[in-house]
Design a protein around this motif. Structure first.
Motif, PDB file in Angstrom:
ATOM      1  N   GLY A  38     -28.160 -13.084  -0.615  1.00  0.00           N
ATOM      2  CA  GLY A  38     -28.796 -12.307  -1.677  1.00  0.00           C
ATOM      3  C   GLY A  38     -29.417 -11.017  -1.159  1.00  0.00           C
ATOM      4  N   GLU A  81     -36.249 -17.066  -0.959  1.00  0.00           N
ATOM      5  CA  GLU A  81     -36.968 -15.978  -0.296  1.00  0.00           C
ATOM      6  C   GLU A  81     -38.269 -16.505   0.313  1.00  0.00           C
ATOM      7  OE1 GLU A  81     -38.837 -11.640  -1.573  1.00  0.00           O
ATOM      8  OE2 GLU A  81     -37.551 -12.722  -2.980  1.00  0.00           O
ATOM      9  N   ASP A  90     -31.341 -16.575   0.178  1.00  0.00           N
ATOM     10  CA  ASP A  90     -32.223 -15.470  -0.182  1.00  0.00           C
ATOM     11  C   ASP A  90     -33.347 -15.337   0.843  1.00  0.00           C
ATOM     12  OD1 ASP A  90     -31.065 -14.490  -2.683  1.00  0.00           O
ATOM     13  OD2 ASP A  90     -31.539 -16.482  -3.444  1.00  0.00           O
ATOM     14  N   LYS A 148     -32.433 -10.029  -0.772  1.00  0.00           N
ATOM     15  CA  LYS A 148     -33.534 -10.232   0.169  1.00  0.00           C
ATOM     16  C   LYS A 148     -33.107 -11.083   1.365  1.00  0.00           C
ATOM     17  CE  LYS A 148     -36.655  -8.276  -2.492  1.00  0.00           C
ATOM     18  NZ  LYS A 148     -37.578  -7.236  -2.163  1.00  0.00           N
ATOM     19  N   GLY A 149     -31.860 -11.572   1.345  1.00  0.00           N
ATOM     20  CA  GLY A 149     -31.365 -12.439   2.406  1.00  0.00           C
ATOM     21  C   GLY A 149     -31.042 -11.685   3.687  1.00  0.00           C
TER      22      GLY A 149
END
Length: 136
Positions: free
Chosen positions: A54, A21, A38, A56-57
């Motif tokens: 993910g 992230e 992510d 937040k991906g």
């Protein structure tokens, strides 16, 4: 007597690349191994393995892979040769071509979808002239 067999250096089984992230990649990614994203990818992704996007991906571009799990955001064209799992929090926009599809309740799925077996069958029938007999 107890010599270990050396594995080839290109053996990627069980290895996973990871983009965390907060990382943004602009460009194309080609990977032999599995991949977890992510962060954000603005570009294309190609792999003989699995991609996991993910929660937040974010991916904006084209993806071609063997398997995929999407929990985050995807926009573009995705071709998954085997199974695409779309998780509850996922958002998919664009074109999807898959072998098998699993969509959890709550997922956003605003896409055209073609199954690989159907696409193969359609290509076969498109190449052949069809005859129709009219019965009166």
């Amino acid at each position: 007597m107890f010599e270990k067999t050396k594995k080839p250096t290109n053996d990627v089984l069980g290895k996973t690349n990871r983009i965390v992230e907060g990382t943004i990649i602009k460009g194309d990614i080609i990977s032999e191994a599995d991949f977890r994203l992510d962060g954000e990818l603005i570009g294309n992704f190609t792999s003989k393995g699995k991609i996991v996007i993910g929660q937040k991906g974010r991916v904006t571009g084209d993806v071609v892979c063997q398997n995929a799990d999407i929990e985050g955001f995807f926009s573009g064209s995705i071709k998954v040769h085997d199974i695409l799992n779309v998780k509850e929090k996922a958002s998919i926009q664009g074109e999807v071509t898959v072998g098998k599809l699993s969509v959890e309740p709550g997922a956003g799925f605003t896409a055209t979808c073609a199954m690989l077996n159907e696409a193969k069958n359609q290509a076969k029938t498109d190449g052949k002239a069809t005859e129709r007999k009219v019965v009166e």
